[in-house]
Write a protein that holds these residues in place. Sequence first.
Motif, PDB file in Angstrom:
ATOM      1  N   THR A  44       0.806  -1.222   0.000  1.00 29.04           N
ATOM      2  CA  THR A  44       0.000   0.000   0.000  1.00 29.04           C
ATOM      3  C   THR A  44       0.840   1.273   0.000  1.00 29.04           C
ATOM      4  OG1 THR A  44      -0.178  -0.143   2.408  1.00 29.04           O
ATOM      5  CG2 THR A  44      -1.946  -1.143   1.108  1.00 29.04           C
ATOM      6  N   GLU A  45       2.084   1.178   0.450  1.00 27.36           N
ATOM      7  CA  GLU A  45       2.924   2.380   0.442  1.00 27.36           C
ATOM      8  C   GLU A  45       3.170   2.887  -0.974  1.00 27.36           C
ATOM      9  OE1 GLU A  45       5.693  -1.196   0.303  1.00 27.36           O
ATOM     10  OE2 GLU A  45       3.829  -0.624   1.330  1.00 27.36           O
ATOM     11  N   ASN A  46       3.035   1.997  -1.964  1.00 23.76           N
ATOM     12  CA  ASN A  46       3.299   2.399  -3.348  1.00 23.76           C
ATOM     13  C   ASN A  46       2.183   3.243  -3.952  1.00 23.76           C
ATOM     14  OD1 ASN A  46       5.728   1.027  -3.309  1.00 23.76           O
ATOM     15  ND2 ASN A  46       4.852  -0.854  -4.141  1.00 23.76           N
ATOM     16  N   MET A  47       1.038   3.288  -3.303  1.00 25.24           N
ATOM     17  CA  MET A  47      -0.054   4.078  -3.883  1.00 25.24           C
ATOM     18  C   MET A  47       0.290   5.561  -3.918  1.00 25.24           C
ATOM     19  SD  MET A  47      -3.051   4.113  -0.994  1.00 25.24           S
ATOM     20  CE  MET A  47      -2.874   5.032   0.547  1.00 25.24           C
ATOM     21  N   MET A  48       1.248   5.984  -3.104  1.00 22.02           N
ATOM     22  CA  MET A  48       1.630   7.395  -3.114  1.00 22.02           C
ATOM     23  C   MET A  48       2.216   7.808  -4.455  1.00 22.02           C
ATOM     24  SD  MET A  48       0.599   8.943  -0.540  1.00 22.02           S
ATOM     25  CE  MET A  48       1.418  10.482  -0.908  1.00 22.02           C
ATOM     26  N   LEU A  49       2.765   6.827  -5.201  1.00 22.23           N
ATOM     27  CA  LEU A  49       3.270   7.175  -6.527  1.00 22.23           C
ATOM     28  C   LEU A  49       2.141   7.655  -7.435  1.00 22.23           C
ATOM     29  CD1 LEU A  49       5.797   4.255  -7.090  1.00 22.23           C
ATOM     30  CD2 LEU A  49       6.310   6.620  -6.490  1.00 22.23           C
ATOM     31  N   LEU A  50       0.964   7.087  -7.262  1.00 24.61           N
ATOM     32  CA  LEU A  50      -0.199   7.538  -8.022  1.00 24.61           C
ATOM     33  C   LEU A  50      -0.582   8.960  -7.636  1.00 24.61           C
ATOM     34  CD1 LEU A  50      -2.361   4.327  -7.695  1.00 24.61           C
ATOM     35  CD2 LEU A  50      -1.507   5.235  -9.850  1.00 24.61           C
ATOM     36  N   VAL A  51      -0.475   9.248  -6.358  1.00 23.86           N
ATOM     37  CA  VAL A  51      -0.837  10.579  -5.870  1.00 23.86           C
ATOM     38  C   VAL A  51       0.157  11.612  -6.385  1.00 23.86           C
ATOM     39  CG1 VAL A  51      -1.271  11.980  -3.821  1.00 23.86           C
ATOM     40  CG2 VAL A  51      -1.886   9.547  -3.831  1.00 23.86           C
ATOM     41  N   TYR A  52       1.451  11.300  -6.250  1.00 23.55           N
ATOM     42  CA  TYR A  52       2.460  12.235  -6.751  1.00 23.55           C
ATOM     43  C   TYR A  52       2.331  12.416  -8.262  1.00 23.55           C
ATOM     44  CZ  TYR A  52       4.702  11.487  -2.195  1.00 23.55           C
ATOM     45  OH  TYR A  52       4.968  11.399  -0.851  1.00 23.55           O
ATOM     46  N   GLY A  53       2.054  11.321  -8.956  1.00 20.04           N
ATOM     47  CA  GLY A  53       1.882  11.420 -10.400  1.00 20.04           C
ATOM     48  C   GLY A  53       0.697  12.293 -10.774  1.00 20.04           C
ATOM     49  N   SER A  54      -0.361  12.245  -9.982  1.00 18.34           N
ATOM     50  CA  SER A  54      -1.544  13.052 -10.269  1.00 18.34           C
ATOM     51  C   SER A  54      -1.255  14.534 -10.089  1.00 18.34           C
ATOM     52  CB  SER A  54      -2.695  12.612  -9.370  1.00 18.34           C
ATOM     53  OG  SER A  54      -3.106  11.303  -9.721  1.00 18.34           O
ATOM     54  N   TYR A  55      -0.482  14.869  -9.066  1.00 17.63           N
ATOM     55  CA  TYR A  55      -0.100  16.274  -8.895  1.00 17.63           C
ATOM     56  C   TYR A  55       0.866  16.716  -9.982  1.00 17.63           C
ATOM     57  CZ  TYR A  55      -2.584  17.102  -4.557  1.00 17.63           C
ATOM     58  OH  TYR A  55      -3.579  17.296  -3.636  1.00 17.63           O
ATOM     59  N   ALA A  56       1.752  15.824 -10.392  1.00 12.17           N
ATOM     60  CA  ALA A  56       2.650  16.155 -11.499  1.00 12.17           C
ATOM     61  C   ALA A  56       1.843  16.440 -12.761  1.00 12.17           C
ATOM     62  CB  ALA A  56       3.639  15.022 -11.742  1.00 12.17           C
ATOM     63  N   GLN A  57       0.766  15.680 -12.969  1.00 18.31           N
ATOM     64  CA  GLN A  57      -0.092  15.896 -14.129  1.00 18.31           C
ATOM     65  C   GLN A  57      -0.760  17.273 -14.053  1.00 18.31           C
ATOM     66  OE1 GLN A  57       0.023  13.526 -16.354  1.00 18.31           O
ATOM     67  NE2 GLN A  57      -1.635  13.936 -17.784  1.00 18.31           N
ATOM     68  N   LEU A  58      -1.206  17.670 -12.876  1.00 14.57           N
ATOM     69  CA  LEU A  58      -1.801  18.995 -12.701  1.00 14.57           C
ATOM     70  C   LEU A  58      -0.789  20.093 -12.991  1.00 14.57           C
ATOM     71  CD1 LEU A  58      -4.224  20.733 -11.647  1.00 14.57           C
ATOM     72  CD2 LEU A  58      -3.152  20.585  -9.381  1.00 14.57           C
ATOM     73  N   ASN A  59       0.428  19.927 -12.480  1.00 11.87           N
ATOM     74  CA  ASN A  59       1.457  20.950 -12.663  1.00 11.87           C
ATOM     75  C   ASN A  59       1.951  21.039 -14.097  1.00 11.87           C
ATOM     76  OD1 ASN A  59       1.447  21.616  -9.905  1.00 11.87           O
ATOM     77  ND2 ASN A  59       2.971  20.044  -9.421  1.00 11.87           N
ATOM     78  N   ASP A  60       1.749  19.962 -14.858  1.00 15.92           N
ATOM     79  CA  ASP A  60       2.259  19.918 -16.226  1.00 15.92           C
ATOM     80  C   ASP A  60       1.292  20.627 -17.182  1.00 15.92           C
ATOM     81  OD1 ASP A  60       3.923  19.309 -18.344  1.00 15.92           O
ATOM     82  OD2 ASP A  60       3.061  17.323 -18.667  1.00 15.92           O
ATOM     83  N   LEU A  61       1.036  21.885 -16.895  1.00 18.58           N
ATOM     84  CA  LEU A  61       0.182  22.702 -17.754  1.00 18.58           C
ATOM     85  C   LEU A  61       1.014  23.136 -18.957  1.00 18.58           C
ATOM     86  CD1 LEU A  61      -2.566  24.323 -18.044  1.00 18.58           C
ATOM     87  CD2 LEU A  61      -1.280  26.244 -17.088  1.00 18.58           C
ATOM     88  N   GLN A  62       0.664  22.637 -20.134  1.00 20.75           N
ATOM     89  CA  GLN A  62       1.431  23.001 -21.322  1.00 20.75           C
ATOM     90  C   GLN A  62       1.260  24.492 -21.618  1.00 20.75           C
ATOM     91  OE1 GLN A  62      -0.419  20.363 -20.917  1.00 20.75           O
ATOM     92  NE2 GLN A  62       0.619  18.536 -21.672  1.00 20.75           N
TER      93      GLN A  62
END
Length: 509
Positions: A44-62
């Motif tokens: 379950t500790e690996n689910m944080m990668l999904l969370v970090y990836g989701s914020y990275a997606q938000l920040n990746d405003l082209q």
Amino acid sequence: MRLFNKLSILALAPAFFLPMACTDLLDEPLENVQRVEETDYTQTENMMLLVYGSYAQLNDLQWESFPTIALRGDDVNPAGDQQPLIQTDLFEYDRNFWLYNSTWLNLYSDIIYWHGAMEELMKYQEAGASAALTNQYIAEMKVMRSFELLILARLWGNILIPTSSQPRELYSVELSTYDEVMQHISDQMDEAIPALASVRPNQRTDIPGGVSRYTALAVKAMANLELKNFQAAADATGEIIAEGSFSLQDDYYQLFKIPGKLSGENLMELQYSDYGTPTGTVNRYLWDFFGPASWTPAVAGAGAGWGFWEPSATYIKFMLDRGERERLEATVLFTPDGIAQIKSDPAYATLPAWISNTSKDGDVFNNHPRYKFLSGKFYLPSKQLTPGRFTYGENKNMPVIRYSEVLLMHAEALTNGATSSAMTADQAVNAVRSRVGLGPLSGVTLDQVLDEKFAEFATEWGIRFNDLVRYGKTEPLNYEGRTYTEADRFLPYPLEQLDILPQLKEAQP
């Protein structure tokens, strides 16, 4: 890194939305399904990668998405050589303009990504992960998703609301009307709010600056203003105000610079960093779009930009008429030609002595054929660059939703008949005015609230354009040769998407 690749869901999005996509792609296996199926959800500790990836997606405003979103008001003009962008600002739309399609792809790819992340988090929950924690992270993704749905609807009106991470399912999704999208957003925020952390975003220790209960309330207020459900908007903003810990940063100018990163004023913020090192990894927005094509920076060697984003002379004169300095100085960078242009109007022949082509940080902005003015909110003084870094704007964040917007949305709702025990309309407007040294108003009207929002949010996120069209107060959009009609509110669907999505083709006039 290998673990992240196994958990990654980024490949769920592109097959449907690539500009040259063929409908056959919808019938092909999704590229990443096997990797996801191999994931050990008991870790379950690996689910944080999904969370970090989701914020990275938000920040990746082209870079191309922001001008598509923020253009068309009387606060800003496109500079540079992108003629279709210039035509867009004149309400002359070309559905074949690549910028429209790219913005559509960027936003929908984000939304489908978040659907995939939410689906994966549910699998972790089923395997034993904390229900409270997974529900919180899912709620955070609902807020990100809803904010971008709001942007999509403001741009295109009737849109598709994805229901899963499977792009092919969009074939069977009916178009939702503008009001249906806004109601969906409001309902989604009602679902998300109970699961979210009740803290200011910059108080979060797990994800500093991440989404909180108050971010969701702000998005709910935005949707309900569009619905003209003013009491719901007042209730949502009133809850944020009553929480009591949000405040306006004292220095409006620095709010948009390094000292404003993770400010207590920000309810949503795109985050970037060079990690304080002169070389190596950097996550940045492409600030070059806004930067000067010709300048003499205080720090020799600091990089320039493209000069494609220009505050309007209309905005500058509006602010001069109000006797404003702090917000005008933070929003507009002047060139000698720009100063001369303003002074060529006899009503502004004598300008305040502080207006100069040298910023308060000592950077000098020279004349250039692309523009007369430059954007101060997207400017980072060369003195604030990390030593050894020279790329324009590097290490700067981008505020998205600010407490000042909450205050003024609250006042907007109240002047439309809503009630509140949190704060009066006068108090809300005067809190924003006091920050920049302006005197108080009494008995504020809707027009005064909209004027205050014009002064406060110029060049940011299309707020001015959407305020005007929401109330049909669109006469200010008819300036410098422009003619706005009600038919100009929404962009045409991108041509590439008409070839893919039959619902859009059927709805397009």
